[in-house]
Motif scaffolding. Structure first.
Motif, PDB file in Angstrom:
ATOM      1  N   PHE A   3      48.501  40.870  45.346  1.00  0.00           N
ATOM      2  CA  PHE A   3      47.797  40.669  44.156  1.00  0.00           C
ATOM      3  C   PHE A   3      46.630  41.562  43.939  1.00  0.00           C
ATOM      4  O   PHE A   3      46.298  41.931  44.988  1.00  0.00           O
ATOM      5  N   GLU A   5      42.887  42.517  41.689  1.00  0.00           N
ATOM      6  CA  GLU A   5      42.096  41.828  40.790  1.00  0.00           C
ATOM      7  C   GLU A   5      41.670  42.662  39.818  1.00  0.00           C
ATOM      8  O   GLU A   5      41.576  43.892  39.795  1.00  0.00           O
ATOM      9  N   LEU A  29      40.422  29.746  43.861  1.00  0.00           N
ATOM     10  CA  LEU A  29      41.512  30.099  43.193  1.00  0.00           C
ATOM     11  C   LEU A  29      41.591  29.045  42.072  1.00  0.00           C
ATOM     12  O   LEU A  29      41.918  27.864  42.280  1.00  0.00           O
ATOM     13  N   SER A  39      40.443  34.264  40.273  1.00  0.00           N
ATOM     14  CA  SER A  39      39.570  34.055  41.606  1.00  0.00           C
ATOM     15  C   SER A  39      37.998  33.988  41.154  1.00  0.00           C
ATOM     16  O   SER A  39      37.711  34.925  40.073  1.00  0.00           O
ATOM     17  N   LEU A  88      43.912  37.756  38.963  1.00  0.00           N
ATOM     18  CA  LEU A  88      44.766  38.005  39.814  1.00  0.00           C
ATOM     19  C   LEU A  88      46.136  38.267  39.414  1.00  0.00           C
ATOM     20  O   LEU A  88      46.787  37.481  38.724  1.00  0.00           O
TER      21      LEU A  88
END
Length: 93
Positions: A3, A5, A29, A39, A88
């Protein structure tokens, strides 16, 4: 899966949060009802592990959870502010 951001702004809808999980030392999360994963970074003095069973917060007039404005209260008594929100997104790598 891997993942990355991405910026999503400074607020998320409280009603859109379906679940929460501690991730690392000071990050939560947030699993959203629309299947996004967000996040949420906590201030340095806070430990994400304190939020293992979720959190409380005061209802705001706009129904949003915002960075540098709202505090989260863990069920164990910790009180922490959010410092950053990021979505994410699964990487294509």
């Amino acid at each position: 899966p891997r993942f990355v951001e991405r910026k999503i702004g400074k607020c998320v809808a409280i009603s859109g949060i379906a679940g929460v999980q501690a991730d690392g030392a000071s990050r939560l999360l947030l699993f959203m009802r629309d299947r996004r994963i967000v996040s949420a970074a906590l201030e340095r003095a806070c430990r994400a592990q304190d939020f293992y069973s979720g959190f409380y917060m005061s209802r705001t007039t706009d129904g949003q959870l915002c960075v540098d404005r709202d505090s989260l209260l863990s069920r164990s008594g910790a009180n922490c502010k959010l410092t950053r929100l990021r979505q994410l997104v699964e990487s294509g790598d």
